[in-house]
Motif scaffolding. Structure first.
Motif, PDB file in Angstrom:
ATOM      1  N   GLU A 227     -59.441  78.152  22.767  1.00 36.26           N
ATOM      2  CA  GLU A 227     -58.516  78.611  23.790  1.00 36.26           C
ATOM      3  C   GLU A 227     -57.089  78.115  23.559  1.00 36.26           C
ATOM      4  O   GLU A 227     -56.174  78.575  24.222  1.00 36.26           O
ATOM      5  CB  GLU A 227     -58.991  78.143  25.173  1.00 36.26           C
ATOM      6  CG  GLU A 227     -60.313  78.765  25.591  1.00 36.26           C
ATOM      7  CD  GLU A 227     -60.724  78.325  26.981  1.00 36.26           C
ATOM      8  OE1 GLU A 227     -60.393  77.186  27.353  1.00 36.26           O
ATOM      9  OE2 GLU A 227     -61.359  79.119  27.693  1.00 36.26           O
ATOM     10  N   GLU A 228     -56.900  77.163  22.648  1.00 31.08           N
ATOM     11  CA  GLU A 228     -55.578  76.590  22.458  1.00 31.08           C
ATOM     12  C   GLU A 228     -54.670  77.493  21.639  1.00 31.08           C
ATOM     13  O   GLU A 228     -55.115  78.131  20.688  1.00 31.08           O
ATOM     14  CB  GLU A 228     -55.674  75.218  21.770  1.00 31.08           C
ATOM     15  CG  GLU A 228     -56.016  74.080  22.710  1.00 31.08           C
ATOM     16  CD  GLU A 228     -57.485  74.033  23.074  1.00 31.08           C
ATOM     17  OE1 GLU A 228     -57.830  73.297  24.001  1.00 31.08           O
ATOM     18  OE2 GLU A 228     -58.276  74.733  22.426  1.00 31.08           O
ATOM     19  N   SER A 229     -53.387  77.504  22.011  1.00 29.54           N
ATOM     20  CA  SER A 229     -52.355  78.167  21.219  1.00 29.54           C
ATOM     21  C   SER A 229     -51.576  77.107  20.457  1.00 29.54           C
ATOM     22  O   SER A 229     -51.327  76.008  20.973  1.00 29.54           O
ATOM     23  CB  SER A 229     -51.408  78.944  22.127  1.00 29.54           C
ATOM     24  OG  SER A 229     -52.078  79.988  22.788  1.00 29.54           O
ATOM     25  N   LEU A 230     -51.199  77.431  19.228  1.00 32.32           N
ATOM     26  CA  LEU A 230     -50.376  76.525  18.428  1.00 32.32           C
ATOM     27  C   LEU A 230     -48.964  76.596  18.970  1.00 32.32           C
ATOM     28  O   LEU A 230     -48.234  77.557  18.734  1.00 32.32           O
ATOM     29  CB  LEU A 230     -50.434  76.924  16.951  1.00 32.32           C
ATOM     30  CG  LEU A 230     -49.697  76.031  15.962  1.00 32.32           C
ATOM     31  CD1 LEU A 230     -50.131  74.582  16.113  1.00 32.32           C
ATOM     32  CD2 LEU A 230     -49.962  76.502  14.539  1.00 32.32           C
ATOM     33  N   TYR A 231     -48.576  75.569  19.701  1.00 34.90           N
ATOM     34  CA  TYR A 231     -47.338  75.569  20.451  1.00 34.90           C
ATOM     35  C   TYR A 231     -46.130  75.241  19.568  1.00 34.90           C
ATOM     36  O   TYR A 231     -45.073  75.839  19.716  1.00 34.90           O
ATOM     37  CB  TYR A 231     -47.465  74.534  21.580  1.00 34.90           C
ATOM     38  CG  TYR A 231     -46.262  74.371  22.464  1.00 34.90           C
ATOM     39  CD1 TYR A 231     -46.026  75.257  23.499  1.00 34.90           C
ATOM     40  CD2 TYR A 231     -45.372  73.310  22.272  1.00 34.90           C
ATOM     41  CE1 TYR A 231     -44.930  75.098  24.327  1.00 34.90           C
ATOM     42  CE2 TYR A 231     -44.282  73.151  23.089  1.00 34.90           C
ATOM     43  CZ  TYR A 231     -44.067  74.044  24.121  1.00 34.90           C
ATOM     44  OH  TYR A 231     -42.970  73.886  24.932  1.00 34.90           O
ATOM     45  N   ALA A 232     -46.296  74.281  18.663  1.00 40.50           N
ATOM     46  CA  ALA A 232     -45.174  73.846  17.831  1.00 40.50           C
ATOM     47  C   ALA A 232     -45.697  73.165  16.584  1.00 40.50           C
ATOM     48  O   ALA A 232     -46.774  72.573  16.588  1.00 40.50           O
ATOM     49  CB  ALA A 232     -44.271  72.895  18.613  1.00 40.50           C
ATOM     50  N   VAL A 233     -44.950  73.256  15.482  1.00 44.49           N
ATOM     51  CA  VAL A 233     -45.288  72.561  14.242  1.00 44.49           C
ATOM     52  C   VAL A 233     -44.025  71.894  13.696  1.00 44.49           C
ATOM     53  O   VAL A 233     -42.907  72.263  14.063  1.00 44.49           O
ATOM     54  CB  VAL A 233     -45.858  73.514  13.167  1.00 44.49           C
ATOM     55  CG1 VAL A 233     -47.067  74.262  13.683  1.00 44.49           C
ATOM     56  CG2 VAL A 233     -44.800  74.497  12.684  1.00 44.49           C
TER      57      VAL A 233
END
Length: 499
Positions: A227-233
Motif C-alpha cells: 500500500e505504500e507509495s515511494l514518496y521521496a528518494v
C-alpha cells in the motif's frame, strides 16, 4: 480531513539522501570498481562548457513556450570569477533546435533536472524530466531528455531521450529521477521510474551513449509494501566507501510510512535495506568532516503528510557511519535552537528545501534551509533562508545566518506571498573554494526570480548579491514560476495550506 494544496512550484518527489540497498530484480550491470574510487568530500562537477567554473541551472517548468502554457524551460547561467548573471546564459526548451519533441501545454519540461557527466567525456550533461509529456507509443507519461555538455555551452544539438523499455505501458518515465555512482565504477548512473511495474525503479548505469542508451540496467525493488507509495528518494555516499547509496521514504494516503537505507555495492544497489525515520526532504553533506556523508532531513511532522503545511519545521541530522546513517547520533535543529535566527512559528516550514555545501571554505559542509512561509512582520509567507554551519561537532546553530529580501544588500523588497527560499542551492560558481548561496522565489512579481549571495570566510554575504528574473534573461516571464528548482537540488513538493 484537512485538504492539502500543492504549490505550483512543486518539482518532483526527489530528495538528496544517501544510503543504499535495493533489489536487483533483473537486468544487466557493468562490473563495478573497487570501493574507495570516490570520496564523500569530492563534489559533483556542474561545468557544462568545460571552462573550469561551475554553472547554475534554474528551472521554469510552468513557463509558456511558443504560446503553450506550462510547456516549460530551463536556464543555464554560466559561472565565472565574477559569479553568475544575466549576461552569460543559455535557455533551452522543447522548441530549441535539436531537442526531441515539441513544446506542448502542460509538458512541464524542467520539472526535475540532474546535472552529471553521463557520457564520460569530462563535460557535465543535463538530464531534464518532462513530467507531463504524453507518450502515445507506450500509453505512458513523462520523458527524460539529455542535453549534452559542449565547449561552447549547453545547446539542444544531439539531445537524446532516455527511452522506456519496449512493451512497457502506463507508467511515469522519469519519476523519482536522481543520480549517483551506485556501483563505484566512476561513471554517473541515473535512478528513475523507467516503464516498469509500480514497485520497481531502474538504475541505468553509465556511461550513456549519445543516443541515450545506458551501459546496463538494474531493476530495483524499492517498494515499502503493497500500500505504500515511494514518496521521496535521494542519493549519495553516507558510508565513506566511495560508492553512492540510496534512501527512500514512503507514505500511504495522509500517513508517512518511514524510510529505508539501501547501500551501494560494486554490483549496484544491494538487495536488503535498513529502516530510517520518515522525512519530507533531505540532503547529504559531511558536516563533521569525518569522510562519511551525514543525512540532513526535514522531519515529517507527527508522521502525517497532511500536517506538512502547518508545521513550524524541524531539521534532523543523522550522522554517517561505515554502515549508513546513524539513528542514535542525531542533531535536532529548529528556529528555536540557540543561535538560529527567528522563531519557530506555525506554518513557517523551516527546512522545506535543503542543500549542503562549504560556504566559508573551512572544509566542513554547511546547510542552507529554506523557510518559504516565514512571515516578515505583517508580510505573510514572504520567506527567508537560514544558513547553518558545519564544524568538528557536526551541524549546529552557532554562527547561523538568515537572509531575506529585507536584508540589507539583498536586491528587492519582501512582499507577502513571495515564498523566498522556495528553492535553495549551495554551489561554488566563482571557483574560489567557497560555495555561493542561491535562493529562489517562484512567486516573485508573478514570474519568479533567483538571488545569488557570495560565499565568504564568515559565511554567506549579501555584499554584491545579484538577482535575476526571466525578463533579465530574455526568457518567457508570465506565470513562469522561474526558480521552481535548481539542478541537483534535493527538491520535493512544496506544500501550502493555500493555493
Amino acid at each position: 480531513m484537512r485538504k492539502r494544496a500543492l504549490c505550483a512550484a512543486a518539482v518532483g518527489l526527489v530528495t538528496a539522501l544517501t544510503g543504499g540497498v535495493a533489489h536487483a530484480a533483473g537486468g544487466t550491470q557493468p562490473a563495478g570498481a573497487a570501493a574507495g574510487a570516490a570520496s564523500v568530500s569530492a563534489p559533483v562537477k556542474e561545468d557544462f562548457n568545460g571552462d573550469g567554473y561551475q554553472d547554475l541551472v534554474v528551472t521554469a517548468p510552468d513557463g509558456t513556450v511558443s504560446g503553450r502554457a506550462g510547456a516549460g524551460y530551463v536556464v543555464v547561467m554560466y559561472g565565472s570569477a565574477a559569479g553568475v548573471g544575466a549576461g552569460s546564459r543559455t535557455i533551452v526548451s522543447q522548441s530549441t533546435a535539436g531537442v526531441p519533441g515539441a513544446a506542448e501545454a502542460g509538458d512541464r519540461f524542467g520539472y526535475r533536472t540532474v546535472a552529471r557527466d553521463l557520457d564520460g567525456d569530462g563535460l557535465t550533461d543535463l538530464a531534464v524530466h518532462s513530467q507531463g509529456e504524453s507518450v502515445d507509443a507506450t500509453v505512458s507519461h513523462g520523458t527524460v531528455t539529455v542535453l549534452w555538455g559542449r565547449a561552447g555551452g549547453l545547446t539542444g544539438e544531439g539531445a537524446a531521450v532516455v527511452q522506456a523499455p519496449a512493451g512497457s505501458t502506463g507508467w511515469d518515465v522519469g519519476g523519482n529521477l536522481a543520480a549517483g555512482d551506485f556501483n563505484g565504477d566512476g561513471h554517473a548512473d541515473l535512478l528513475m521510474r523507467h516503464g516498469t511495474e509500480w514497485n520497481l525503479r531502474s538504475v541505468l548505469f553509465g556511461p550513456f551513449t549519445r543516443a541515450g542508451a545506458p551501459a546496463g540496467e538494474q531493476k530495483a525493488d524499492l517498494s515499502g509494501g503493497e500500500e505504500e507509495s515511494l514518496y521521496a528518494v535521494t542519493a549519495g555516499d553516507m558510508t565513506g566507501d566511495g560508492i553512492d547509496d540510496l534512501a527512500t521514504f514512503y507514505s500511504f494516503e495522509e500517513m508517512a510510512r518511514g524510510g529505508k537505507f539501501w547501500r551501494g555495492t560494486p554490483s549496484g544497489l544491494s538487495t536488503t535495506s535498513t529502516p530510517l525515520p520518515s522525512a519530507v526532504t533531505g540532503v547529504v553533506g559531511d558536516f563533521d568532516k569525518d569522510g562519511k556523508g551525514d543525512l540532513a532531513v526535514r522531519h515529517m511532522p507527527n508522521g502525517v503528510v497532511e500536517d506538512i503545511p502547518y508545521d513550524a519545521g524541524t531539521v534532523k541530522v543523522y550522522y554517517g557511519t561505515s554502515t549508513g546513517p546513524s539513528t542514535t547520533r542525531v542533531t535536532t535543529i529548529t528556529q528555536d535552537t540557540a543561535g538560529v535566527p527567528g522563531a519557530g512559528e506555525r506554518g513557517d516550514q523551516f527546512g522545506a528545501r535543503l542543500d549542503a555545501g562549504d560556504v566559508n571554505g573551512d572544509g566542513y559542509a554547511d546547510l542552507v534551509a529554506g523557510v518559504p512561509f516565514e512571515a516578515l512582520g505583517t508580510k505573510a509567507a514572504a520567506g527567508a533562508v537560514v544558513l547553518l554551519k558545519g564544524g568538528s561537532g557536526g551541524l549546529g546553530g552557532a554562527g547561523a545566518q538568515a537572509f531575506h529580501q529585507d536584508t540589507a544588500g539583498v536586491p528587492g523588497v519582501a512582499e507577502a506571498g513571495d515564498r523566498f527560499g522556495g528553492a535553495v542551492r549551495l554551489l561554488d560558481v566563482t571557483g574560489d573554494g567557497r560555495a555561493e548561496l542561491a535562493a529562489a522565489s517562484a512567486h516573485e512579481n508573478g514570474t519568479g526570480a533567483v538571488w545569488v549571495l557570495r560565499g565568504a570566510a564568515t559565511g554567506a554575504t549579501a555584499t554584491g548579491a545579484v538577482a535575476v528574473n526571466p525578463a533579465d534573461l530574455g526568457a518567457p516571464s508570465a506565470k513562469a514560476r522561474f526558480g521552481s528548482a535548481f539542478a541537483n537540488e534535493n527538491s520535493s513538493y512544496l506544500y501550502s495550506d493555500t493555493l
